[in-house]
Design an enzyme around this catalytic site. Structure first.
Site, PDB file in Angstrom:
ATOM      1  N   SER A   1       0.819  -1.215   0.000  1.00 47.09           N
ATOM      2  CA  SER A   1       0.000   0.000   0.000  1.00 47.09           C
ATOM      3  C   SER A   1       0.854   1.267   0.000  1.00 47.09           C
ATOM      4  CB  SER A   1      -0.879  -0.026   1.255  1.00 47.09           C
ATOM      5  OG  SER A   1      -1.403   1.243   1.511  1.00 47.09           O
TER       6      SER A   1
ATOM      7  N   TYR B   1      -1.940  -0.258  10.257  1.00 46.13           N
ATOM      8  CA  TYR B   1      -2.157  -0.843   8.922  1.00 46.13           C
ATOM      9  C   TYR B   1      -0.905  -0.693   8.057  1.00 46.13           C
ATOM     10  CZ  TYR B   1      -3.768  -1.113   4.071  1.00 46.13           C
ATOM     11  OH  TYR B   1      -3.887  -1.421   2.724  1.00 46.13           O
TER      12      TYR B   1
HETATM   13  N1  NAD Z   1      -8.512  -0.408  -2.083  1.00 46.80           N
HETATM   14  C1  NAD Z   1      -7.421   0.331  -1.955  1.00 46.80           C
HETATM   15  O1  NAD Z   1      -7.425   1.540  -2.223  1.00 46.80           O
HETATM   16  C2  NAD Z   1      -6.124  -0.298  -1.508  1.00 46.80           C
HETATM   17  C3  NAD Z   1      -4.981   0.522  -1.430  1.00 46.80           C
HETATM   18  C4  NAD Z   1      -3.779  -0.050  -1.017  1.00 46.80           C
HETATM   19  C5  NAD Z   1      -3.716  -1.392  -0.711  1.00 46.80           C
HETATM   20  N2  NAD Z   1      -4.836  -2.167  -0.785  1.00 46.80           N
HETATM   21  C6  NAD Z   1      -4.718  -3.581  -0.438  1.00 46.80           C
HETATM   22  O2  NAD Z   1      -5.309  -4.338  -1.493  1.00 46.80           O
HETATM   23  C7  NAD Z   1      -5.921  -5.513  -0.966  1.00 46.80           C
HETATM   24  C8  NAD Z   1      -7.382  -5.574  -1.395  1.00 46.80           C
HETATM   25  O3  NAD Z   1      -8.041  -4.418  -0.897  1.00 46.80           O
HETATM   26  P1  NAD Z   1      -9.588  -4.146  -1.152  1.00 46.80           P
HETATM   27  O4  NAD Z   1      -9.791  -2.685  -1.169  1.00 46.80           O
HETATM   28  O5  NAD Z   1     -10.061  -4.977  -2.271  1.00 46.80           O
HETATM   29  O6  NAD Z   1     -10.186  -4.678   0.220  1.00 46.80           O
HETATM   30  P2  NAD Z   1     -11.464  -5.614   0.533  1.00 46.80           P
HETATM   31  O7  NAD Z   1     -11.710  -5.497   1.989  1.00 46.80           O
HETATM   32  O8  NAD Z   1     -12.571  -5.283  -0.397  1.00 46.80           O
HETATM   33  O9  NAD Z   1     -10.906  -7.053   0.179  1.00 46.80           O
HETATM   34  C9  NAD Z   1     -10.156  -7.819   1.098  1.00 46.80           C
HETATM   35  C10 NAD Z   1     -10.802  -9.193   1.195  1.00 46.80           C
HETATM   36  O10 NAD Z   1     -10.033  -9.984   2.107  1.00 46.80           O
HETATM   37  C11 NAD Z   1     -10.920 -10.788   2.869  1.00 46.80           C
HETATM   38  N3  NAD Z   1     -10.267 -11.172   4.119  1.00 46.80           N
HETATM   39  C12 NAD Z   1     -10.002 -10.386   5.200  1.00 46.80           C
HETATM   40  N4  NAD Z   1      -9.410 -11.126   6.157  1.00 46.80           N
HETATM   41  C13 NAD Z   1      -9.292 -12.398   5.678  1.00 46.80           C
HETATM   42  C14 NAD Z   1      -8.782 -13.620   6.204  1.00 46.80           C
HETATM   43  N5  NAD Z   1      -8.263 -13.674   7.436  1.00 46.80           N
HETATM   44  N6  NAD Z   1      -8.842 -14.744   5.443  1.00 46.80           N
HETATM   45  C15 NAD Z   1      -9.388 -14.700   4.179  1.00 46.80           C
HETATM   46  N7  NAD Z   1      -9.897 -13.566   3.641  1.00 46.80           N
HETATM   47  C16 NAD Z   1      -9.846 -12.433   4.378  1.00 46.80           C
HETATM   48  C17 NAD Z   1     -12.138  -9.901   3.095  1.00 46.80           C
HETATM   49  O11 NAD Z   1     -13.289 -10.646   3.410  1.00 46.80           O
HETATM   50  C18 NAD Z   1     -12.231  -9.151   1.764  1.00 46.80           C
HETATM   51  O12 NAD Z   1     -13.136  -9.786   0.877  1.00 46.80           O
HETATM   52  C19 NAD Z   1      -5.699  -5.465   0.531  1.00 46.80           C
HETATM   53  O13 NAD Z   1      -4.536  -6.199   0.849  1.00 46.80           O
HETATM   54  C20 NAD Z   1      -5.476  -3.991   0.809  1.00 46.80           C
HETATM   55  O14 NAD Z   1      -4.717  -3.786   1.977  1.00 46.80           O
HETATM   56  C21 NAD Z   1      -6.038  -1.639  -1.167  1.00 46.80           C
END
Ligand code: NAD
Length: 344
Positions: free
Chosen positions: A150, A175
């Site tokens: 991130s 985080y």
């Molecule tokens: N969306 C953004 O802007 C952004 C920015 C930087 C990094 N990220 C990273 O990208 C990834 C996806 O983000 P997103 O926005 O799609 O988030 P999201 O919350 O929509 O997706 C994450 C998924 O992981 C699942 N999850 C959580 N804990 C879990 C566990 N213990 N076992 C199995 N599944 C589990 C959740 O149910 C969820 O469906 C994450 O790692 C997040 O940190 C996202």
């Protein structure tokens, strides 16, 4: 055809990755525990939309809804496993049965502010959970791994744009610290066990299926419903917002890079490289919703960074990453999607 494990595949970014991989003719297994960070029904809809299956069950039981959905949706090329990345027994069964070519690891507890209230759970899922996955990859010799990092690792970096070579020792939220930790630990697994790995630093991703807690989705919902939006700070905070199609462009090129190269460990920014202030963000949503925002001014929140701004030279040179969507175009598409879907 390759066989992919996508962790967190029912989430925002994950469901788009699944859609892309299936379109390319691959087999995909999703492992997701439907964490209560937001409504599991939204995640079932994400996956349903990704695979073109629109029968979302709705009973009083989350478990039975997800299990019956997973049963219905199963095909030769797609399977949804309802489970936790920290469940070693489950992973053992899964990796013994499947011959995965690559893991795309997106499961995490995302969100900066909630991590301040719940740091131990963030550490457990984001750090321990990722290590559990690497341990099983090590055992079953799955040696191609994409990991979601991130932009938050840059903290309040003074120098912009942020470059992968900048020092990122000054996280300002639990985080961000979990994401920095998994970058460091990932290098250990690469060095000791030859796991080829790309750590992708996503910069605030938005677009259809965006997480409901993220500002663009949350503000759109509040403005649309005539409710006040929380406006933190003086409006000068700014983000490098990245449209989901551009992130998928970056992930798809990362997959190709990992398939074509051995002995890889790289950290790569995936941003849009266009910085938009909070004031501009709200004005753009107002314009495409054709509604005025009611603003509730509040002080800056702890953990929030002032600005994010990606230097994407490395992604362009290494992957031929080519983000194309301007903020205006992206918000227009997001609002079109928002209007067609049941909200939050
Ligand atoms: N969306 C953004 O802007 C952004 C920015 C930087 C990094 N990220 C990273 O990208 C990834 C996806 O983000 P997103 O926005 O799609 O988030 P999201 O919350 O929509 O997706 C994450 C998924 O992981 C699942 N999850 C959580 N804990 C879990 C566990 N213990 N076992 C199995 N599944 C589990 C959740 O149910 C969820 O469906 C994450 O790692 C997040 O940190 C996202």
């Amino acid at each position: 055809m390759k066989n992919f494990l996508v962790t967190g595949g029912a989430g925002f970014i994950g469901s788009h990755v699944v859609e892309y991989l299936l379109k390319e003719g691959n087999r995909v297994v999703v492992l997701d525990n439907f964490h209560d960070f937001y409504d599991y029904q939204v995640k079932l809809r994400n996956i349903g939309d990704a695979v073109g299956f629109h029968l979302i069950p709705k009973s009083d039981s989350k478990d039975s809804d997800i299990l019956s959905f997973a049963k219905e949706i199963k095909t030769e090329s797609f399977e949804l496993i309802y489970g936790d990345i920290r469940d070693q027994e489950l992973l053992e069964i899964l990796f013994k049965k499947e011959n995965f070519d690559m893991v795309i690891h997106l499961a995490a507890l995302a969100g900066v502010r909630p991590s301040i209230d719940n740091p131990l759970e963030y550490e457990s899922v984001n750090v321990k959970g990722t290590m559990v996955l690497w341990e099983i990859c090590k055992k079953y010799k799955v040696n191609k791994f994409i990991c979601a990092s991130s932009s938050s690792v840059y903290g309040n970096n003074k120098k912009t744009p942020f470059k992968e070579t900048d020092i990122v020792d000054f996280a300002i939220s639990p985080y961000a610290a979990t994401k920095k930790s998994t970058e460091v630990l990932g290098h250990v697994y690469h060095k000791l066990y030859d796991i080829d790995m790309l750590q992708l630093r996503f910069f605030t991703v938005y677009g259809p299926r965006q997480r409901p807690d993220l500002a663009i989705h949350k503000f759109t919902h509040l403005i649309d419903n005539g409710k006040e939006i929380p406006f933190y700070g003086d409006g000068d905070t700014a983000r490098d917002y990245t449209y989901i199609e551009d992130i998928i462009d970056g992930i798809s090129k990362s997959i190709i890079y990992l398939i074509d190269h051995d002995n890889v460990y790289e950290v790569i920014n995936l941003g849009e490289s266009e910085v938009v202030s909070l004031i501009e963000m709200i004005a753009t949503i107002e314009y495409f919703l054709d509604k005025k925002a009611e603003i509730n001014r509040l002080p800056m929140q702890p953990g929030d960074v002032l600005i994010t701004n990606a230097d994407i030279t490395k992604a362009k040179e290494m992957l031929a990453y080519n983000p194309k969507t301007t903020f205006k175009q992206g918000i227009e598409k997001f609002i079109d999607w928002y209007k067609e879907h049941t909200q939050i």
